[in-house]
Design a protein around this motif. Sequence first.
Motif, mmCIF file in Angstrom:
data_model
loop_
_atom_site.group_PDB
_atom_site.id
_atom_site.type_symbol
_atom_site.label_atom_id
_atom_site.label_comp_id
_atom_site.label_asym_id
_atom_site.label_seq_id
_atom_site.Cartn_x
_atom_site.Cartn_y
_atom_site.Cartn_z
ATOM 1 N N SER A 210 -7.659 -78.052 7.729
ATOM 2 C CA SER A 210 -6.649 -77.679 6.730
ATOM 3 C C SER A 210 -7.314 -77.438 5.376
ATOM 4 O O SER A 210 -7.008 -76.463 4.677
ATOM 5 C CB SER A 210 -5.596 -78.782 6.597
ATOM 6 N N PHE A 211 -8.242 -78.317 5.043
ATOM 7 C CA PHE A 211 -8.995 -78.138 3.802
ATOM 8 C C PHE A 211 -9.781 -76.819 3.843
ATOM 9 O O PHE A 211 -9.776 -76.047 2.877
ATOM 10 C CB PHE A 211 -9.941 -79.327 3.598
ATOM 11 N N MET A 212 -10.445 -76.547 4.959
ATOM 12 C CA MET A 212 -11.208 -75.300 5.081
ATOM 13 C C MET A 212 -10.302 -74.082 4.869
ATOM 14 O O MET A 212 -10.718 -73.089 4.267
ATOM 15 C CB MET A 212 -11.887 -75.224 6.447
ATOM 16 N N THR A 213 -9.096 -74.184 5.369
ATOM 17 C CA THR A 213 -8.169 -73.058 5.237
ATOM 18 C C THR A 213 -7.827 -72.804 3.778
ATOM 19 O O THR A 213 -7.799 -71.656 3.314
ATOM 20 C CB THR A 213 -6.894 -73.325 6.054
ATOM 21 N N ARG A 214 -7.632 -73.880 3.039
ATOM 22 C CA ARG A 214 -7.332 -73.717 1.614
ATOM 23 C C ARG A 214 -8.535 -73.104 0.894
ATOM 24 O O ARG A 214 -8.372 -72.216 0.045
ATOM 25 C CB ARG A 214 -6.962 -75.068 0.986
ATOM 26 N N VAL A 215 -9.723 -73.570 1.239
ATOM 27 C CA VAL A 215 -10.930 -72.999 0.626
ATOM 28 C C VAL A 215 -11.079 -71.528 1.017
ATOM 29 O O VAL A 215 -11.457 -70.687 0.194
ATOM 30 C CB VAL A 215 -12.191 -73.795 1.045
ATOM 31 N N ALA A 216 -10.762 -71.207 2.268
ATOM 32 C CA ALA A 216 -10.919 -69.830 2.757
ATOM 33 C C ALA A 216 -10.122 -68.841 1.911
ATOM 34 O O ALA A 216 -10.617 -67.774 1.548
ATOM 35 C CB ALA A 216 -10.498 -69.737 4.224
ATOM 36 N N PHE A 217 -8.888 -69.214 1.568
ATOM 37 C CA PHE A 217 -8.062 -68.319 0.749
ATOM 38 C C PHE A 217 -8.664 -68.142 -0.648
ATOM 39 O O PHE A 217 -8.674 -67.038 -1.188
ATOM 40 C CB PHE A 217 -6.623 -68.858 0.641
ATOM 41 N N GLU A 218 -9.167 -69.232 -1.212
ATOM 42 C CA GLU A 218 -9.759 -69.149 -2.554
ATOM 43 C C GLU A 218 -11.054 -68.340 -2.523
ATOM 44 O O GLU A 218 -11.323 -67.540 -3.418
ATOM 45 C CB GLU A 218 -10.031 -70.554 -3.109
ATOM 46 N N ALA A 219 -11.853 -68.551 -1.478
ATOM 47 C CA ALA A 219 -13.115 -67.817 -1.333
ATOM 48 C C ALA A 219 -12.831 -66.320 -1.239
ATOM 49 O O ALA A 219 -13.486 -65.499 -1.889
ATOM 50 C CB ALA A 219 -13.867 -68.306 -0.098
ATOM 51 N N GLU A 220 -11.840 -65.979 -0.436
ATOM 52 C CA GLU A 220 -11.474 -64.574 -0.274
ATOM 53 C C GLU A 220 -11.013 -63.983 -1.617
ATOM 54 O O GLU A 220 -11.387 -62.867 -1.967
ATOM 55 C CB GLU A 220 -10.378 -64.461 0.798
ATOM 56 N N ALA A 221 -10.232 -64.763 -2.353
ATOM 57 C CA ALA A 221 -9.734 -64.292 -3.650
ATOM 58 C C ALA A 221 -10.880 -64.093 -4.641
ATOM 59 O O ALA A 221 -10.858 -63.191 -5.473
ATOM 60 C CB ALA A 221 -8.717 -65.281 -4.217
ATOM 61 N N GLN A 222 -11.897 -64.965 -4.547
ATOM 62 C CA GLN A 222 -13.058 -64.861 -5.442
ATOM 63 C C GLN A 222 -14.083 -63.856 -4.917
ATOM 64 O O GLN A 222 -15.111 -63.624 -5.554
ATOM 65 C CB GLN A 222 -13.699 -66.246 -5.628
ATOM 66 N N ALA A 223 -13.827 -63.301 -3.751
ATOM 67 C CA ALA A 223 -14.783 -62.391 -3.090
ATOM 68 C C ALA A 223 -16.162 -63.025 -3.001
ATOM 69 O O ALA A 223 -17.191 -62.389 -3.222
ATOM 70 C CB ALA A 223 -14.832 -61.039 -3.784
ATOM 71 N N HIS A 224 -16.163 -64.318 -2.707
ATOM 72 C CA HIS A 224 -17.428 -65.059 -2.584
ATOM 73 C C HIS A 224 -17.223 -66.111 -1.509
ATOM 74 O O HIS A 224 -16.279 -66.911 -1.602
ATOM 75 C CB HIS A 224 -17.779 -65.701 -3.928
ATOM 76 N N HIS A 225 -18.091 -66.118 -0.512
ATOM 77 C CA HIS A 225 -17.810 -66.901 0.688
ATOM 78 C C HIS A 225 -18.874 -67.965 0.949
ATOM 79 O O HIS A 225 -20.045 -67.737 0.700
ATOM 80 C CB HIS A 225 -17.683 -65.962 1.887
ATOM 81 N N PRO A 226 -18.449 -69.094 1.471
ATOM 82 C CA PRO A 226 -19.402 -70.179 1.739
ATOM 83 C C PRO A 226 -20.145 -69.976 3.062
ATOM 84 O O PRO A 226 -19.697 -69.224 3.923
ATOM 85 C CB PRO A 226 -18.496 -71.410 1.856
ATOM 86 N N GLU A 227 -21.248 -70.662 3.190
ATOM 87 C CA GLU A 227 -21.823 -70.908 4.512
ATOM 88 C C GLU A 227 -21.407 -72.332 4.821
ATOM 89 O O GLU A 227 -21.705 -73.245 4.049
ATOM 90 C CB GLU A 227 -23.351 -70.792 4.467
ATOM 91 N N TRP A 228 -20.679 -72.523 5.919
ATOM 92 C CA TRP A 228 -20.171 -73.876 6.162
ATOM 93 C C TRP A 228 -20.125 -74.207 7.632
ATOM 94 O O TRP A 228 -19.984 -73.336 8.484
ATOM 95 C CB TRP A 228 -18.814 -74.094 5.495
ATOM 96 N N THR A 229 -20.266 -75.506 7.884
ATOM 97 C CA THR A 229 -20.292 -76.024 9.245
ATOM 98 C C THR A 229 -19.266 -77.140 9.354
ATOM 99 O O THR A 229 -19.136 -77.960 8.444
ATOM 100 C CB THR A 229 -21.692 -76.583 9.571
#
Lengths: 95, 95
Positions: free
Chosen positions: A40-59
């Motif tokens: 659920s946390f990853m999903t919230r980050v995913a939306f913010e990352a997409e909005a910032q056009a900058h994406h994490p590398e995450w495991t």
Amino acid sequence: MMKLSKKEIQEKIANLSDWTYNENAIHTKIEFENFKEAFSFMTRVAFEAEAQAHHPEWTNVYNQVEVSLATHDAGGVTQKDFQLAKTIDQLLGEE
Amino acid sequence: MMKLSKKEIQEKIANLSDWTYNENAIHTKIEFENFKEAFSFMTRVAFEAEAQAHHPEWTNVYNQVEVSLATHDAGGVTQKDFQLAKTIDQLLGEE
């Protein structure tokens, strides 16, 4: 977007919650109660990352999430990474 | 849940799409059009994983998702891993 110097990174990282700098990226590791909370946390980050056009590398493994941020085009850590790291910290603060 | 033998794993893996066996786990790597597609896929897998009470170890970088499946309690690969792998293949087939 300019790569930040080691000194700049160390100054900025001091303002974050629990991040470390190595191998030209900033990293954090977060433990949740279970998989559902972690994802659920990853999903919230995913939306913010997409909005910032900058994406994490995450495991993710069950309740654990490891995040690494770097700006590949700049060959290191930039302000964009600190912006996303700050967002992640803010989302964690709301948990 | 019993750990499968190498022979059993090789037989079962032949029925999957693009999985390999090494280091006591089965692995696949999937490339999507962009981050949004990659993370949407992960979300679908997350719900299935939760329903099967069996969770992947996975890494996402932009449009790529790497998945590793193993059953830690059994110290290797079990039927549960093949069940989740099959689900993942089915979800990919629906893309």
